[in-house]
Structure formats: C-alpha cells, structure tokens
Design a protein around this motif. Sequence first.
Motif, PDB file in Angstrom:
ATOM      1  N   UNK A 112      12.188   5.603   5.950  1.00 35.52           N
ATOM      2  CA  UNK A 112      13.271   4.883   6.626  1.00 35.52           C
ATOM      3  C   UNK A 112      14.554   4.957   5.811  1.00 35.52           C
ATOM      4  N   UNK A 113      14.422   4.814   4.494  1.00 32.46           N
ATOM      5  CA  UNK A 113      15.594   4.934   3.629  1.00 32.46           C
ATOM      6  C   UNK A 113      16.217   6.313   3.763  1.00 32.46           C
ATOM      7  N   UNK A 114      15.345   7.320   3.784  1.00 30.25           N
ATOM      8  CA  UNK A 114      15.838   8.695   3.866  1.00 30.25           C
ATOM      9  C   UNK A 114      16.578   8.913   5.188  1.00 30.25           C
ATOM     10  N   UNK A 115      15.977   8.436   6.287  1.00 29.50           N
ATOM     11  CA  UNK A 115      16.591   8.622   7.611  1.00 29.50           C
ATOM     12  C   UNK A 115      17.931   7.894   7.702  1.00 29.50           C
ATOM     13  N   UNK A 116      18.009   6.750   7.025  1.00 26.60           N
ATOM     14  CA  UNK A 116      19.240   5.959   7.089  1.00 26.60           C
ATOM     15  C   UNK A 116      20.268   6.417   6.064  1.00 26.60           C
ATOM     16  N   UNK A 141       0.837  -1.195   0.000  1.00 33.43           N
ATOM     17  CA  UNK A 141       0.000   0.000   0.000  1.00 33.43           C
ATOM     18  C   UNK A 141       0.880   1.256   0.000  1.00 33.43           C
ATOM     19  N   UNK A 142       0.258   2.395  -0.310  1.00 31.70           N
ATOM     20  CA  UNK A 142       0.977   3.671  -0.321  1.00 31.70           C
ATOM     21  C   UNK A 142       1.598   3.963   1.034  1.00 31.70           C
ATOM     22  N   UNK A 143       0.876   3.638   2.110  1.00 33.81           N
ATOM     23  CA  UNK A 143       1.393   3.918   3.461  1.00 33.81           C
ATOM     24  C   UNK A 143       2.683   3.139   3.706  1.00 33.81           C
ATOM     25  N   UNK A 144       2.685   1.866   3.333  1.00 39.67           N
ATOM     26  CA  UNK A 144       3.893   1.049   3.549  1.00 39.67           C
ATOM     27  C   UNK A 144       5.059   1.593   2.716  1.00 39.67           C
ATOM     28  N   UNK A 145       4.758   1.957   1.471  1.00 40.20           N
ATOM     29  CA  UNK A 145       5.839   2.459   0.597  1.00 40.20           C
ATOM     30  C   UNK A 145       6.390   3.777   1.127  1.00 40.20           C
ATOM     31  N   UNK A 146       5.489   4.628   1.641  1.00 43.35           N
ATOM     32  CA  UNK A 146       5.928   5.922   2.172  1.00 43.35           C
ATOM     33  C   UNK A 146       6.822   5.721   3.392  1.00 43.35           C
ATOM     34  N   UNK A 147       6.447   4.780   4.272  1.00 44.14           N
ATOM     35  CA  UNK A 147       7.261   4.523   5.472  1.00 44.14           C
ATOM     36  C   UNK A 147       8.626   3.969   5.052  1.00 44.14           C
TER      37      UNK A 147
END
Lengths: 78, 348
Positions: free
Chosen positions: B195-199, B185-191
């Motif tokens: 996470x990628x961005x934060x890491x 879902x969009x929510x999972x992809x956004x999270x």
Amino acid sequence: MTREIEKAAGIPVVQIATIIPIMLTVGANRIVPGVAIPHPVGDPAKGAEGDLQVRRELLLRALGAMETELTDQKVFEK
Amino acid sequence: MTLRVVHYINQFYGGIGGEDRADERPSSREGAVGPGGELQNRLGDRGTVVGTVICGDGYYGEHMDEARSTCLELIRAFSPDLLVAGPAFNAGRYGVACGDICASVESELGIPAVTAMYEENPGVELYSPETFILPASDSARGMKDALARMAALGLKRAGKEQLGPAREEGYFPRGIRKSFFKEKSGAERAVEMLLDKLAGRPFQTEYEMPVFKKIPPAPPVKNMREAVIALVSSGGVVPLGNPDHIRVSSAETYGKYDISTIDDLTPEIYESVHGGYDREWATKDPDVVIPLDVLRELEREGVFARIHPWLYTTTGTGTSVAHAERFGREIGAELKEAGVDAVILTST
C-alpha cells in the motif's frame, strides 16, 4: 550462473527464461524470452506440432543471438 | 565508569608527516593526538582517550601481518574497552588499515571497535562484515561529524547496549539477519508495504536483494556451421530418479549427464525435480524445459556442428547467489576446456 559461465569460458551464453527483469539483473547478456515459467521452451497448449514449432523458433532465435555482436545486454524479441 | 578508549590514526593525522613518511612503523603515545582531541570532546565524561596508536598507511598496506601484530600489542598495552580508528575518508590504504585493525581487535582481543570512512573506500567492502564501519564524507571536511558518530556508536557498543539494525544505527550493513518477533504477521506487513508503494510513500524492505555484477558480452559465434553448443539448465530436469540427489530447492550441487546417445528427453528417462514451479508439463515432456529434441533436429540439419555430449543441470529456486556463481565458474571452465563455442541455458 549464466554470467559466470560466460565469464569463465569467454563464450556467448544465451539464456532462455520467462522473467526478463531477473535475467537483466543477474547479468545475462543474450536473453531470449521464454514461453512460461514451467515450460520456457515449449507451449504444450498448442498441441504436439505447435509445441515443436514454438521450440524450434525459440532455438533458432537463440542461435541468432549467439551470432550477434553486442556491447551491452540485449533481449532478443520475436 | 569511564571507558578506556584507544584511537588508531595514520602518520598524517599523527603529525609525523605526509606521503614521505607513509612507511612509518607503528608507535603509540599516551593520551589523544590530532583528531583525538575532538574525539575526547565527543566522548565527554563517558570515555577517556588513554592512548593513540599511529602507523604509516604504506607500512600497514605493505607489511600487513607485521603491522597488525605490532599494533595489536600496542593497543592491548593500554587495556582499552574500545578502539576507535580514523576516520579514513576516501583514503584507500588508510581505510583498509582502519578496517583491518578494527576487525583484528574484535576477533583477537575481543574488544569492540568502530571506524568511519567514505562509502566507496575499499575498506568498506573488505571489512564491513567483520567490524562496525560508519559512513564519513570523502574528505577531512567531515571530520567532526565522523568523530561524533564514532563516539556515539563506540560508547553504545562498549557499554554493551542493544544495537538496532544497520539502517537505524547508521553503520554499513554487515550482512547479518537477526530473527525476532513482530506484532504483525508477515502477510500484514507485506500488504502495508505494498500500500505504501502504491501510494508513493517510502517503505523499507525486510529482505534486501543482492546487487549483481555485469560483464561485457562475449564475442559472437563466427561460424555457426562449425559450432559446438552445450545445454545448461536450472530447470531441475534430471535423469529419472535424480541419481545425484540434487536438492529440489536451495541446491548446492549440479549434475553432469551424458546426452550423446539421447535424441529426445522422454518421461521414461528424465524428470523434473524442481521445487519452484508446477511440474505438470515438464513431467509429460522434459523437452519443454531442456529442448534436446528440437536441438538434435537442428544438429542433423547441419545448422550447427554438434551438441556437446554433456548436459549440466541443477534446480534454480532458493539457490544462493554464491552457489550459483560457483556452478557457473566450474561449468564455464569445463566448457572452455572442452572447446565448446556457445551455450543455451534455460531457466524456469
């Protein structure tokens, strides 16, 4: 809208809104940071008098921004 | 089946001459010419360069309609399955000619086309929505690479293979979004993206933001005491009942209302219809979005001459950049005509 008005009319347009990065991105030149998204030019939590004072201070700052010579975008902080 | 390929090149690569022959009119040859030899190598046995159409860059640029229609006839005569144009590198006129003939072959003849040029070639901005343009280096040093990429994408297109998005296939984005189903879902992809961005890992947005332009700041107001100031807003505040039916979001219009006799925007006469923020405060007092009450006070105090009688207002949520820019152009032209000296524009 801000940028195109300024371009078409050749007059300073002061934008008062809350999310500064958006104003910088869309090309606003004279930026006055607003109070909050749903009430950019007022602060109802400060009561009727406080709300008017906040609005007055913001507008005077906006008028000051109009009178300021600029070469690039500027955020007019308090 | 071997695909029939026509190659479009300019007078220089066609071996006719340099700038002195830039006014060369369109002509065609059987088989491959110049860089067409390497194009043939890259096509292998899947495609044959059956003909080459050559036109001077100056002629194409200065006589676009004639050049286009003659070239289209010459290309059609070879009954091709694919047109390959260039590469044009950073040559502006050549890039425009390649883009124009590719776009025209697609729309007029219904034949797929590909070209390649440097990212700053004006042909990219002009024609990338209408055809398939691949990146090339800024000089002929990148010839082999560009021909290889054009051959690969051209074969794919002419073979009616399913194409992936621009970033996967490598061509310049065409401004097209396709809907399709994803597992997550969009929510999972956004999270996951967050996470990628934060890491600090690379991630790919699913919604590219438009690139905005900047303009030099307008000169300041010289004499504030004589200035006429206009109020403009995208905060969705309109006369009660929204008489012009401005959309609550994705607005395509704005309203223009006479405020010359109003000292204060009260809930009895104005309201917010904006669909993008909590309207609790604007409903109680629209002045917190459009500051007419205090601006009127400042006018009375003589801080500036007067408030422009017309308020311009719309809703700025989901509004397309193209519409917002048009509102700005139209409002700007009217304010100029009216002799307004400066604008306060409030946004939510």
